[in-house]
Design a protein around this motif. Structure first.
Motif, PDB file in Angstrom:
ATOM      1  N   MET A   1      -8.404  -3.224   0.828  1.00 47.21           N
ATOM      2  CA  MET A   1      -8.032  -3.194   2.250  1.00 47.21           C
ATOM      3  C   MET A   1      -9.225  -2.495   3.107  1.00 47.21           C
TER       4      MET A   1
ATOM      5  N   GLU B   1      -0.924  -6.693  11.235  1.00 49.61           N
ATOM      6  CA  GLU B   1      -0.494  -5.563  10.999  1.00 49.61           C
ATOM      7  C   GLU B   1      -0.285  -4.606  12.463  1.00 49.61           C
TER       8      GLU B   1
ATOM      9  N   GLU C   1      -4.322   2.755  10.659  1.00 48.78           N
ATOM     10  CA  GLU C   1      -4.238   4.438  10.730  1.00 48.78           C
ATOM     11  C   GLU C   1      -5.762   4.526  10.581  1.00 48.78           C
TER      12      GLU C   1
ATOM     13  N   SER D   1       0.860  -1.193   0.089  1.00 49.89           N
ATOM     14  CA  SER D   1      -0.026  -0.158   0.041  1.00 49.89           C
ATOM     15  C   SER D   1       0.987   1.206   0.041  1.00 49.89           C
TER      16      SER D   1
ATOM     17  N   ALA E   1       6.776  -2.915   9.090  1.00 51.69           N
ATOM     18  CA  ALA E   1       8.206  -2.869   9.109  1.00 51.69           C
ATOM     19  C   ALA E   1       8.875  -4.257   8.414  1.00 51.69           C
TER      20      ALA E   1
ATOM     21  N   LEU F   1       4.016  -5.291   2.379  1.00 46.46           N
ATOM     22  CA  LEU F   1       5.147  -4.449   2.085  1.00 46.46           C
ATOM     23  C   LEU F   1       4.659  -2.970   2.179  1.00 46.46           C
ATOM     24  N   GLY F   2       5.434  -2.144   2.766  1.00 44.72           N
ATOM     25  CA  GLY F   2       5.111  -0.759   3.114  1.00 44.72           C
ATOM     26  C   GLY F   2       6.529  -0.087   2.294  1.00 44.72           C
ATOM     27  N   ARG F   3       7.376   0.529   3.248  1.00 43.02           N
ATOM     28  CA  ARG F   3       8.196   1.064   2.452  1.00 43.02           C
ATOM     29  C   ARG F   3       9.265   0.262   1.691  1.00 43.02           C
TER      30      ARG F   3
ATOM     31  N   ALA G   1       4.075  -1.381  14.901  1.00 42.05           N
ATOM     32  CA  ALA G   1       5.354  -1.882  13.996  1.00 42.05           C
ATOM     33  C   ALA G   1       5.357  -1.014  12.725  1.00 42.05           C
ATOM     34  N   ILE G   2       4.163  -0.548  12.536  1.00 44.60           N
ATOM     35  CA  ILE G   2       4.049   0.244  11.230  1.00 44.60           C
ATOM     36  C   ILE G   2       4.940   1.554  11.164  1.00 44.60           C
TER      37      ILE G   2
ATOM     38  N   LYS H   1      -0.399   4.055   0.648  1.00 46.54           N
ATOM     39  CA  LYS H   1      -1.045   5.061   1.645  1.00 46.54           C
ATOM     40  C   LYS H   1      -1.280   6.330   0.832  1.00 46.54           C
TER      41      LYS H   1
END
Ligand SMILES: O=C(CO)COP(=O)(O)O
Length: 247
Positions: free
Chosen positions: A95, A167, A100, A12, A206, A226-228, A171-172, A14
């Protein structure tokens, strides 16, 4: 739904990338890795206005597009984006209940369940985000995720696919993913609560190289979100190596 013996992954963005940067990211990072991304049924959860252009940029790549949220209502609500519209523009997943959104908008378990049900009725797979907000002992974290998941399984028919994303809020955006034993407890509880449902389970928060392998040492995870890491060429390549190398 994806082949249960093959890991699944998604990301995502975001609100991190606008129109131009989203296109740049897709063309420079996703498309060059398309074959391996498609092998893990990868999809990108994007802001609503980017879904249609992204579908075109990704056409023929095997990488899907998905939304980050959906309206619970199916009747007329000004400004809402319905699940049927998301399906019509080519989303496979949406999602619901990201930490958040639960935090910023006070989304309750019941609202998240209604969103999952609306998604499911429209033929989408709901990506149901669950997890504790602050650090908690594993048994308490498992209890929180179980309550969140129970609301959704009560609202969605068992034959409809669901993808649970554990999630933890803490940890986000952090530096450390959940401890594999801790996450394994939560997974065990989620599998119990969703028994009889057509559900798969991924971890997020993370995620970096090595996290999936460590998690798999303590639980039968179906993949990672996966985020970053999906926006960093080296991290993405390493995580994909891990996901696509047979154990
Ligand atoms: O919230 C996330 C994805 O939705 C997790 O992001 P990070 O992997 O960057 O912590």
């Amino acid at each position: 739904m994806s082949n249960p013996s093959v890991p699944i992954s998604f990301t995502s963005t975001k609100t991190q990338l606008g129109l131009t940067r989203s296109r740049g990211w897709i063309e420079s990072l996703l498309l060059p890795n398309a074959e391996r991304l498609a092998a893990v049924s990868f999809f990108a959860c994007l802001p609503h206005p980017l879904l249609l252009p992204a579908r075109q940029w990704l056409q023929g790549s095997g990488i899907g597009v998905a939304a980050q949220d959906v309206a619970a209502a199916t009747d007329e609500v000004t400004g809402a984006v319905t699940a049927s519209l998301l399906a019509e523009v080519g989303c496979s997943h949406v999602m619901v209940g990201h930490a958040e959104r639960r935090g910023a908008f006070g989304e309750t378990d019941q609202l998240v369940a209604r969103k999952a049900a609306a998604a499911s009725r429209a033929g989408l797979t709901a990506v149901v985000c669950v997890g504790e907000t602050d650090t908690l002992p594993a048994s308490d974290a498992a209890a929180v995720a179980s309550v969140q998941a129970r609301a959704v399984v009560a609202a969605v028919p068992p034959e409809r696919p669901l993808l649970f994303l554990y999630e933890p809020g803490w940890a986000i955006g952090g530096t450390e993913a959940a401890d594999p034993v801790h996450a394994g407890h939560v997974l065990h509880a989620l599998r119990d609560v969703t028994a009889g449902h057509h559900a798969r389970f991924v971890y997020g928060g993370a995620v970096a190289p090595g996290v999936y392998t460590r998690l798999r040492g303590e639980g039968d995870w179906d993949g990672v979100a996966l985020g970053r890491a999906a926006q960093d060429p080296l991290l993405l390549a390493e995580v994909l190596d891990e996901l696509t190398t047979p154990e």
